[in-house]
Write a protein that holds these residues in place. Structure first.
Motif, PDB file in Angstrom:
ATOM      1  N   MET A  80    -115.841 -54.168 -78.234  1.00 59.47           N
ATOM      2  CA  MET A  80    -115.552 -52.811 -78.626  1.00 59.47           C
ATOM      3  C   MET A  80    -116.183 -51.870 -77.611  1.00 59.47           C
ATOM      4  SD  MET A  80    -116.564 -50.975 -82.203  1.00 59.47           S
ATOM      5  CE  MET A  80    -118.222 -50.368 -81.981  1.00 59.47           C
ATOM      6  N   LYS A  81    -115.387 -50.958 -77.075  1.00 56.22           N
ATOM      7  CA  LYS A  81    -115.897 -49.999 -76.101  1.00 56.22           C
ATOM      8  C   LYS A  81    -115.855 -48.616 -76.721  1.00 56.22           C
ATOM      9  CE  LYS A  81    -115.084 -48.355 -71.455  1.00 56.22           C
ATOM     10  NZ  LYS A  81    -116.146 -48.475 -70.603  1.00 56.22           N
ATOM     11  N   LEU A  82    -116.982 -47.925 -76.679  1.00 53.72           N
ATOM     12  CA  LEU A  82    -117.073 -46.582 -77.240  1.00 53.72           C
ATOM     13  C   LEU A  82    -116.938 -45.545 -76.144  1.00 53.72           C
ATOM     14  CD1 LEU A  82    -120.098 -47.109 -79.643  1.00 53.72           C
ATOM     15  CD2 LEU A  82    -117.721 -46.854 -80.288  1.00 53.72           C
ATOM     16  N   SER A  83    -116.260 -44.460 -76.474  1.00 56.31           N
ATOM     17  CA  SER A  83    -116.147 -43.331 -75.557  1.00 56.31           C
ATOM     18  C   SER A  83    -117.408 -42.481 -75.678  1.00 56.31           C
ATOM     19  CB  SER A  83    -114.921 -42.497 -75.927  1.00 56.31           C
ATOM     20  OG  SER A  83    -114.984 -41.231 -75.315  1.00 56.31           O
ATOM     21  N   ASP A  84    -117.812 -41.845 -74.585  1.00 56.17           N
ATOM     22  CA  ASP A  84    -118.978 -40.963 -74.605  1.00 56.17           C
ATOM     23  C   ASP A  84    -118.787 -39.802 -75.577  1.00 56.17           C
ATOM     24  OD1 ASP A  84    -120.082 -42.572 -72.713  1.00 56.17           O
ATOM     25  OD2 ASP A  84    -119.913 -41.138 -71.056  1.00 56.17           O
ATOM     26  N   LYS A  85    -117.530 -39.454 -75.867  1.00 55.25           N
ATOM     27  CA  LYS A  85    -117.235 -38.303 -76.714  1.00 55.25           C
ATOM     28  C   LYS A  85    -117.038 -38.657 -78.184  1.00 55.25           C
ATOM     29  CE  LYS A  85    -115.261 -35.783 -72.874  1.00 55.25           C
ATOM     30  NZ  LYS A  85    -114.072 -35.188 -72.287  1.00 55.25           N
ATOM     31  N   GLU A  86    -117.230 -39.927 -78.529  1.00 54.98           N
ATOM     32  CA  GLU A  86    -117.138 -40.349 -79.926  1.00 54.98           C
ATOM     33  C   GLU A  86    -118.478 -40.139 -80.608  1.00 54.98           C
ATOM     34  OE1 GLU A  86    -114.959 -44.037 -81.075  1.00 54.98           O
ATOM     35  OE2 GLU A  86    -115.012 -44.389 -78.910  1.00 54.98           O
ATOM     36  N   LEU A  87    -118.431 -39.988 -81.950  1.00 52.13           N
ATOM     37  CA  LEU A  87    -119.677 -39.933 -82.700  1.00 52.13           C
ATOM     38  C   LEU A  87    -120.372 -41.285 -82.597  1.00 52.13           C
ATOM     39  CD1 LEU A  87    -118.752 -38.009 -85.967  1.00 52.13           C
ATOM     40  CD2 LEU A  87    -120.156 -37.200 -84.075  1.00 52.13           C
ATOM     41  N   CYS A  88    -121.677 -41.248 -82.484  1.00 56.85           N
ATOM     42  CA  CYS A  88    -122.450 -42.478 -82.349  1.00 56.85           C
ATOM     43  C   CYS A  88    -122.345 -43.295 -83.636  1.00 56.85           C
ATOM     44  CB  CYS A  88    -123.912 -42.140 -82.057  1.00 56.85           C
ATOM     45  SG  CYS A  88    -124.872 -43.602 -81.627  1.00 56.85           S
ATOM     46  N   PRO A  89    -122.116 -44.597 -83.539  1.00 54.92           N
ATOM     47  CA  PRO A  89    -121.980 -45.424 -84.736  1.00 54.92           C
ATOM     48  C   PRO A  89    -123.285 -45.598 -85.511  1.00 54.92           C
ATOM     49  CG  PRO A  89    -121.852 -46.782 -82.777  1.00 54.92           C
ATOM     50  CD  PRO A  89    -121.875 -45.357 -82.323  1.00 54.92           C
ATOM     51  N   CYS A  90    -124.409 -45.129 -84.982  1.00 62.14           N
ATOM     52  CA  CYS A  90    -125.670 -45.260 -85.721  1.00 62.14           C
ATOM     53  C   CYS A  90    -125.733 -44.295 -86.889  1.00 62.14           C
ATOM     54  CB  CYS A  90    -126.870 -45.040 -84.802  1.00 62.14           C
ATOM     55  SG  CYS A  90    -127.165 -43.304 -84.399  1.00 62.14           S
ATOM     56  N   GLY A  91    -124.846 -43.281 -86.911  1.00 60.67           N
ATOM     57  CA  GLY A  91    -124.821 -42.337 -88.015  1.00 60.67           C
ATOM     58  C   GLY A  91    -125.634 -41.083 -87.783  1.00 60.67           C
ATOM     59  N   SER A  92    -126.102 -40.840 -86.580  1.00 63.56           N
ATOM     60  CA  SER A  92    -126.944 -39.672 -86.307  1.00 63.56           C
ATOM     61  C   SER A  92    -126.178 -38.362 -86.316  1.00 63.56           C
ATOM     62  CB  SER A  92    -127.625 -39.826 -84.943  1.00 63.56           C
ATOM     63  OG  SER A  92    -126.654 -39.764 -83.907  1.00 63.56           O
ATOM     64  N   GLY A  93    -124.850 -38.429 -86.123  1.00 65.92           N
ATOM     65  CA  GLY A  93    -124.051 -37.220 -86.033  1.00 65.92           C
ATOM     66  C   GLY A  93    -123.938 -36.701 -84.603  1.00 65.92           C
TER      67      GLY A  93
END
Length: 196
Positions: free
Chosen positions: A1-14
């Motif tokens: 799974m590759k995350l974009s820099d502009k996505e919300l962080c999956p850790c839930g920090s917002g």
């Protein structure tokens, strides 16, 4: 799974992924034979929160009760009959794991006999708000009147808020699963946002 820099962080920090956990090394979770569905169900049970979701927090009583999604003294009493018990899927019990010939394991949720007092309950209202918000459709109230707009709204609100609580629990479980393998020091935004 590759995350974009502009996505919300999956850790839930917002925060955006680039401003939060990007570059932080993942902790590899311990290997388990449990299917992902079982792990998620276990996280869901741990994610259940006691909170009052009523918007009026000023009159909120601290005691959170087991509020009924279906009216205890109306629908549940009819379903429970003289014995006052119903059968429900029991998410609190460990599911049966059925090995299939193709090597997959299928979890089967057990069914339990439950008292109508304990059936279809969630911990999403304080005692005061559970009583006041739903008094028009609870014990002593007349049967459903399709021409009564207030009654229709309260039934719809009750259905919505209980589904919202379940979805909130799912989100918390998802964050919990991700953050258990993520070394991010952030406080979960969902706990700050939703907890009474």
């Amino acid at each position: 799974m590759k995350l974009s820099d502009k996505e919300l962080c999956p850790c839930g920090s917002g925060k955006m992924y680039a401003d939060c956990c990007k570059g932080i090394e993942l902790k590899i979770p311990a290997q388990t034979k449990k299917p992902a569905e079982v792990l998620l169900m276990e996280k869901m049970r741990k994610s259940m929160r006691k909170c009052c979701l009523h918007p009026d927090k000023t009159n909120c009583k601290k005691t959170i009760k087991n509020a009924h999604a279906l009216q205890n003294n109306k629908i549940m009493s009819v379903l429970g009959g003289q014995e006052r018990h119903v059968y429900l899927l029991d998410s609190k019990k460990k599911p049966l794991l059925i090995p299939m010939e193709n090597g997959e394991t299928i979890p089967i949720v057990k069914v339990s006999k439950v008292s109508v007092n304990d059936a279809t309950t969630e911990t999403c209202f304080c005692e005061i708000h559970d009583t006041k918000a739903f008094e028009i459709i609870e014990a002593g109230a007349p049967d459903f009147d399709p021409s009564n707009e207030k009654m229709k709204f309260v039934y719809a609100y009750k259905a919505f808020i209980f589904e919202y609580y379940k979805q909130m629990t799912s989100v918390l479980a998802g964050h919990s699963m991700i953050s258990s393998s993520w070394t991010c020091p952030q406080i979960c935004w969902s706990e700050r946002l939703y907890m009474a």
